[in-house]
Motif scaffolding. Sequence first.
Motif, PDB file in Angstrom:
ATOM      1  N   LYS A  15       0.839  -1.194   0.000  1.00  0.00           N
ATOM      2  CA  LYS A  15       0.000   0.000   0.000  1.00  0.00           C
ATOM      3  C   LYS A  15       0.876   1.247   0.000  1.00  0.00           C
ATOM      4  N   ASN A  16       0.812   2.071   1.053  1.00  0.00           N
ATOM      5  CA  ASN A  16       1.589   3.319   1.113  1.00  0.00           C
ATOM      6  C   ASN A  16       2.849   3.189   1.946  1.00  0.00           C
ATOM      7  N   GLY A  17       3.385   1.987   2.044  1.00  0.00           N
ATOM      8  CA  GLY A  17       4.574   1.795   2.866  1.00  0.00           C
ATOM      9  C   GLY A  17       5.263   0.494   2.541  1.00  0.00           C
ATOM     10  N   TYR A  18       5.849  -0.098   3.560  1.00  0.00           N
ATOM     11  CA  TYR A  18       6.660  -1.296   3.403  1.00  0.00           C
ATOM     12  C   TYR A  18       6.295  -2.276   4.504  1.00  0.00           C
ATOM     13  N   LEU A  19       6.148  -3.543   4.150  1.00  0.00           N
ATOM     14  CA  LEU A  19       5.821  -4.590   5.102  1.00  0.00           C
ATOM     15  C   LEU A  19       7.005  -5.548   5.189  1.00  0.00           C
ATOM     16  N   PHE A  20       7.500  -5.741   6.406  1.00  0.00           N
ATOM     17  CA  PHE A  20       8.656  -6.600   6.640  1.00  0.00           C
ATOM     18  C   PHE A  20       8.203  -8.010   7.001  1.00  0.00           C
ATOM     19  N   SER A  21       9.083  -8.970   6.766  1.00  0.00           N
ATOM     20  CA  SER A  21       8.738 -10.377   7.006  1.00  0.00           C
ATOM     21  C   SER A  21       8.461 -10.664   8.481  1.00  0.00           C
ATOM     22  N   ASN A  22       8.902  -9.790   9.384  1.00  0.00           N
ATOM     23  CA  ASN A  22       8.626  -9.985  10.810  1.00  0.00           C
ATOM     24  C   ASN A  22       7.300  -9.339  11.226  1.00  0.00           C
ATOM     25  N   GLY A  23       6.526  -8.832  10.246  1.00  0.00           N
ATOM     26  CA  GLY A  23       5.210  -8.274  10.523  1.00  0.00           C
ATOM     27  C   GLY A  23       5.185  -6.779  10.772  1.00  0.00           C
ATOM     28  N   LEU A  75      11.857   3.021  17.822  1.00  0.00           N
ATOM     29  CA  LEU A  75      10.849   2.073  17.343  1.00  0.00           C
ATOM     30  C   LEU A  75      11.451   1.029  16.400  1.00  0.00           C
ATOM     31  N   LEU A  76      12.417   1.446  15.582  1.00  0.00           N
ATOM     32  CA  LEU A  76      13.095   0.499  14.701  1.00  0.00           C
ATOM     33  C   LEU A  76      13.901  -0.522  15.506  1.00  0.00           C
ATOM     34  N   ILE A  77      14.487  -0.087  16.617  1.00  0.00           N
ATOM     35  CA  ILE A  77      15.194  -1.012  17.507  1.00  0.00           C
ATOM     36  C   ILE A  77      14.195  -1.995  18.121  1.00  0.00           C
ATOM     37  N   GLU A  78      13.090  -1.477  18.647  1.00  0.00           N
ATOM     38  CA  GLU A  78      12.065  -2.329  19.255  1.00  0.00           C
ATOM     39  C   GLU A  78      11.510  -3.337  18.254  1.00  0.00           C
ATOM     40  N   GLY A  79      11.415  -2.954  16.992  1.00  0.00           N
ATOM     41  CA  GLY A  79      10.909  -3.832  15.942  1.00  0.00           C
ATOM     42  C   GLY A  79      11.959  -4.760  15.364  1.00  0.00           C
ATOM     43  N   ASN A  80      13.172  -4.735  15.938  1.00  0.00           N
ATOM     44  CA  ASN A  80      14.296  -5.562  15.470  1.00  0.00           C
ATOM     45  C   ASN A  80      14.643  -5.308  14.005  1.00  0.00           C
ATOM     46  N   LEU A  81      14.541  -4.029  13.601  1.00  0.00           N
ATOM     47  CA  LEU A  81      14.911  -3.659  12.238  1.00  0.00           C
ATOM     48  C   LEU A  81      16.272  -2.978  12.174  1.00  0.00           C
ATOM     49  N   ILE A  82      16.730  -2.422  13.308  1.00  0.00           N
ATOM     50  CA  ILE A  82      18.089  -1.889  13.410  1.00  0.00           C
ATOM     51  C   ILE A  82      18.668  -2.304  14.753  1.00  0.00           C
ATOM     52  N   GLU A  83      19.992  -2.212  14.840  1.00  0.00           N
ATOM     53  CA  GLU A  83      20.696  -2.468  16.084  1.00  0.00           C
ATOM     54  C   GLU A  83      21.416  -1.204  16.509  1.00  0.00           C
ATOM     55  N   ARG A  84      21.477  -0.985  17.799  1.00  0.00           N
ATOM     56  CA  ARG A  84      22.265   0.121  18.342  1.00  0.00           C
ATOM     57  C   ARG A  84      23.646  -0.421  18.656  1.00  0.00           C
ATOM     58  N   ILE A  85      24.649   0.264  18.138  1.00  0.00           N
ATOM     59  CA  ILE A  85      26.039  -0.137  18.356  1.00  0.00           C
ATOM     60  C   ILE A  85      26.687   0.963  19.193  1.00  0.00           C
TER      61      ILE A  85
END
Length: 87
Positions: A15-23, A75-85
Amino acid sequence: MPTYKQVKVDYRIFKNGYLFSNGIALNKTAFEIWECCREPVDENIIVKKFFEKYTPQSVEDEKMIIEDIKNCLNLLIEGNLIERIDE
């Protein structure tokens, strides 16, 4: 300052965004922030990119953009889409 790096997750345009395999679904702006994290990047670089794109007109605009980016990164960290280094 912490650095952020993308976690490799399959996605598709939805639709108007992106859907990741983790939901997790992202709008275009959040996806752009996620894309900024392909290589390790600190939030100042992301902020600079968005300032160039949106040209804040006031200090309040700058603060709002910075706060929105910080919230999105969390939110990206919480969604496991990025990691904080931490460096």
